[in-house]
Design a protein around this motif. Sequence first.
Motif, PDB file in Angstrom:
ATOM      1  N   LEU A 102       4.440  -1.690  -1.834  1.00 55.78           N
ATOM      2  CA  LEU A 102       3.446  -1.308  -2.846  1.00 55.78           C
ATOM      3  C   LEU A 102       2.080  -1.847  -2.422  1.00 55.78           C
ATOM      4  O   LEU A 102       2.009  -2.903  -1.785  1.00 55.78           O
ATOM      5  CB  LEU A 102       3.780  -1.953  -4.194  1.00 55.78           C
ATOM      6  CG  LEU A 102       4.893  -1.369  -5.042  1.00 55.78           C
ATOM      7  CD1 LEU A 102       5.138  -2.274  -6.241  1.00 55.78           C
ATOM      8  CD2 LEU A 102       4.560   0.042  -5.504  1.00 55.78           C
ATOM      9  N   PRO A 103       1.018  -1.134  -2.793  1.00 56.39           N
ATOM     10  CA  PRO A 103      -0.310  -1.682  -2.484  1.00 56.39           C
ATOM     11  C   PRO A 103      -0.619  -2.877  -3.384  1.00 56.39           C
ATOM     12  O   PRO A 103      -0.245  -2.886  -4.556  1.00 56.39           O
ATOM     13  CB  PRO A 103      -1.263  -0.522  -2.796  1.00 56.39           C
ATOM     14  CG  PRO A 103      -0.522   0.321  -3.788  1.00 56.39           C
ATOM     15  CD  PRO A 103       0.936   0.169  -3.480  1.00 56.39           C
ATOM     16  N   ILE A 104      -1.279  -3.870  -2.809  1.00 59.93           N
ATOM     17  CA  ILE A 104      -1.743  -5.003  -3.626  1.00 59.93           C
ATOM     18  C   ILE A 104      -3.183  -4.709  -4.023  1.00 59.93           C
ATOM     19  O   ILE A 104      -4.058  -4.541  -3.173  1.00 59.93           O
ATOM     20  CB  ILE A 104      -1.599  -6.328  -2.847  1.00 59.93           C
ATOM     21  CG1 ILE A 104      -0.109  -6.680  -2.770  1.00 59.93           C
ATOM     22  CG2 ILE A 104      -2.383  -7.451  -3.528  1.00 59.93           C
ATOM     23  CD1 ILE A 104       0.225  -7.849  -1.880  1.00 59.93           C
ATOM     24  N   LYS A 105      -3.409  -4.617  -5.328  1.00 59.57           N
ATOM     25  CA  LYS A 105      -4.710  -4.138  -5.809  1.00 59.57           C
ATOM     26  C   LYS A 105      -5.762  -5.242  -5.842  1.00 59.57           C
ATOM     27  O   LYS A 105      -6.948  -4.980  -5.751  1.00 59.57           O
ATOM     28  CB  LYS A 105      -4.550  -3.542  -7.218  1.00 59.57           C
ATOM     29  CG  LYS A 105      -3.503  -2.434  -7.331  1.00 59.57           C
ATOM     30  CD  LYS A 105      -4.062  -1.122  -6.833  1.00 59.57           C
ATOM     31  CE  LYS A 105      -3.052   0.003  -6.863  1.00 59.57           C
ATOM     32  NZ  LYS A 105      -2.601   0.432  -8.139  1.00 59.57           N
ATOM     33  N   THR A 106      -5.315  -6.468  -6.039  1.00 60.83           N
ATOM     34  CA  THR A 106      -6.264  -7.577  -6.183  1.00 60.83           C
ATOM     35  C   THR A 106      -5.686  -8.824  -5.531  1.00 60.83           C
ATOM     36  O   THR A 106      -4.476  -9.046  -5.608  1.00 60.83           O
ATOM     37  CB  THR A 106      -6.515  -7.874  -7.682  1.00 60.83           C
ATOM     38  OG1 THR A 106      -7.191  -6.764  -8.263  1.00 60.83           O
ATOM     39  CG2 THR A 106      -7.387  -9.103  -7.890  1.00 60.83           C
ATOM     40  N   THR A 107      -6.558  -9.597  -4.914  1.00 60.98           N
ATOM     41  CA  THR A 107      -6.115 -10.892  -4.380  1.00 60.98           C
ATOM     42  C   THR A 107      -6.957 -11.990  -5.022  1.00 60.98           C
ATOM     43  O   THR A 107      -8.186 -11.976  -4.937  1.00 60.98           O
ATOM     44  CB  THR A 107      -6.297 -10.947  -2.846  1.00 60.98           C
ATOM     45  OG1 THR A 107      -5.524  -9.882  -2.270  1.00 60.98           O
ATOM     46  CG2 THR A 107      -5.812 -12.268  -2.283  1.00 60.98           C
TER      47      THR A 107
ATOM     48  N   ALA B 210       2.552  -8.679   3.075  1.00 64.09           N
ATOM     49  CA  ALA B 210       3.186  -8.649   1.749  1.00 64.09           C
ATOM     50  C   ALA B 210       3.309  -7.216   1.240  1.00 64.09           C
ATOM     51  O   ALA B 210       4.350  -6.816   0.705  1.00 64.09           O
ATOM     52  CB  ALA B 210       2.377  -9.496   0.766  1.00 64.09           C
TER      53      ALA B 210
ATOM     54  N   MET C 297       6.125  -5.428   3.050  1.00 63.29           N
ATOM     55  CA  MET C 297       7.451  -5.906   2.644  1.00 63.29           C
ATOM     56  C   MET C 297       7.829  -5.386   1.246  1.00 63.29           C
ATOM     57  O   MET C 297       8.950  -4.950   1.021  1.00 63.29           O
ATOM     58  CB  MET C 297       7.443  -7.430   2.635  1.00 63.29           C
ATOM     59  CG  MET C 297       8.785  -8.039   2.879  1.00 63.29           C
ATOM     60  SD  MET C 297       8.512  -9.775   3.245  1.00 63.29           S
ATOM     61  CE  MET C 297      10.112 -10.257   3.723  1.00 63.29           C
ATOM     62  N   ILE C 298       6.857  -5.408   0.340  1.00 68.87           N
ATOM     63  CA  ILE C 298       7.145  -4.973  -1.036  1.00 68.87           C
ATOM     64  C   ILE C 298       7.199  -3.453  -1.134  1.00 68.87           C
ATOM     65  O   ILE C 298       7.932  -2.889  -1.930  1.00 68.87           O
ATOM     66  CB  ILE C 298       6.068  -5.521  -2.014  1.00 68.87           C
ATOM     67  CG1 ILE C 298       6.077  -7.045  -2.018  1.00 68.87           C
ATOM     68  CG2 ILE C 298       6.286  -5.019  -3.434  1.00 68.87           C
ATOM     69  CD1 ILE C 298       4.860  -7.656  -2.693  1.00 68.87           C
TER      70      ILE C 298
ATOM     71  N   ALA D 207      -0.209  -4.673  -8.581  1.00 62.47           N
ATOM     72  CA  ALA D 207       0.204  -5.933  -7.933  1.00 62.47           C
ATOM     73  C   ALA D 207      -1.005  -6.821  -7.643  1.00 62.47           C
ATOM     74  O   ALA D 207      -2.037  -6.344  -7.164  1.00 62.47           O
ATOM     75  CB  ALA D 207       0.952  -5.626  -6.639  1.00 62.47           C
TER      76      ALA D 207
ATOM     77  N   LEU E  34      -1.962 -10.382  -5.654  1.00 68.05           N
ATOM     78  CA  LEU E  34      -1.563 -11.483  -4.774  1.00 68.05           C
ATOM     79  C   LEU E  34      -2.326 -12.720  -5.238  1.00 68.05           C
ATOM     80  O   LEU E  34      -3.557 -12.749  -5.180  1.00 68.05           O
ATOM     81  CB  LEU E  34      -1.907 -11.143  -3.328  1.00 68.05           C
ATOM     82  CG  LEU E  34      -1.458 -12.126  -2.261  1.00 68.05           C
ATOM     83  CD1 LEU E  34       0.049 -12.274  -2.228  1.00 68.05           C
ATOM     84  CD2 LEU E  34      -1.952 -11.682  -0.890  1.00 68.05           C
TER      85      LEU E  34
ATOM     86  N   LYS F  38      -1.996 -10.316   3.275  1.00 68.18           N
ATOM     87  CA  LYS F  38      -1.861  -9.296   2.238  1.00 68.18           C
ATOM     88  C   LYS F  38      -1.125  -8.071   2.804  1.00 68.18           C
ATOM     89  O   LYS F  38      -0.226  -7.516   2.168  1.00 68.18           O
ATOM     90  CB  LYS F  38      -3.260  -8.905   1.755  1.00 68.18           C
ATOM     91  CG  LYS F  38      -3.274  -7.853   0.690  1.00 68.18           C
ATOM     92  CD  LYS F  38      -4.711  -7.440   0.387  1.00 68.18           C
ATOM     93  CE  LYS F  38      -4.729  -6.125  -0.354  1.00 68.18           C
ATOM     94  NZ  LYS F  38      -6.017  -5.475  -0.365  1.00 68.18           N
TER      95      LYS F  38
END
Lengths: 66, 324
Positions: free
Chosen positions: A12-17, A6, A9-10, B314, B316, A3
Amino acid sequence: MTKAQAEEMIGLPIKTTMPYMGSNFALANNLNQPITVKYPTDTASIILKGAAQEIVNLARRMRQVT
Amino acid sequence: MVGKTILIVDENPASRVFLANHLRAKQFKILEAPTGKEGLIVAWRHETDLVLFDPALTDIPDKEFIYKLRNDPRTMKARLIALSSDPSPARRETCLGAGVDDYLVKSSQAIPALEQILTRVFETETPEAVPDQESGKSGLLVVFLSAKGGTGTSSLCANLALNIQQSQPDGRVVVADLVLPIGSIGPIVGQEGTLNLVTVTDLPAGETNAGYFHKNLPRPEYWQYQVLTGSPDPEHGNSIKGERINQVVSMLCSAYDFVILDIGRSLSRISLPLIQKADLIVLIVSTDQSTVKLTKTVCDYLQTQGVNSQKIYAILNRAVGLEA
């Protein structure tokens, strides 16, 4: 990829996996059933519920801001 | 609340009569049915405002009973409340998943809880249940986007929309599939039919008002919200009147509290204005490097188009696994 990789690289924060569900994800789709109905106790169902609430809250906040 | 019609469907006569007497005293108009099948007939004949039923019906499975009420235009807007002797989470999930608005367990707390629901539902109901553009109301617009196919965007869109509907039981939710040239929400929720994005954009603008959508859009079994499915095949998809899509989405926003658009990877001149005006952009990313790279490209592009990155939520998605 992790995570964190990713996110970096993007930019942006990833809010949910969403967790890996094996063949269960495709099976629920094939049966035209929601994941929370087919697998109500699966971690994915709990994550979906939490993410839905966050989406509603954030959308409302963004509406107020703009 | 006075004068609202409530249908009570319960095979237990004592329970039915008790509820009927209690609610009549509150000035409701009460109809009764001793079986599920009779309940359906009465509900459709009288177009009741609310159906209060015990899901333990012996003549029809509970899911089928709920599905028939939810998918018939005469009762699709009726409030459905299950009043059950079964406290098990499985029964509750089944009923809520099939489309009931509330699930109560028969106990000493059931009547006060029921009264609270009735007050909330009927006293907050406005005379104009169908909002229109003149009202100035605009539901929240949430778009689902991905940079690459195979990320499970449509599936997450369909599933998150259900959870949004369940978290907002009094809100109206619609999912519209804008993925071109073939939509995928229909196959996921098990909905086929001639009414879809292409046929809607082909109708005269004056016909596609809020009332039209409320009345005609299907509510598939299990999914609780209404759906505007996408193009059924590339031939239809290529004949879509793209210039009408923005107008259709605006009308959906005036008719629903939450409008959820599945755009998938169809970032185009048609979908960009919708992304720009969305309250939230749910961006689905999978774990392979190529998708992450393309996602970065899409994010950079959106920024150049004035999209606020704070609006991007976002996700994942590992549920689908990695592509081979």
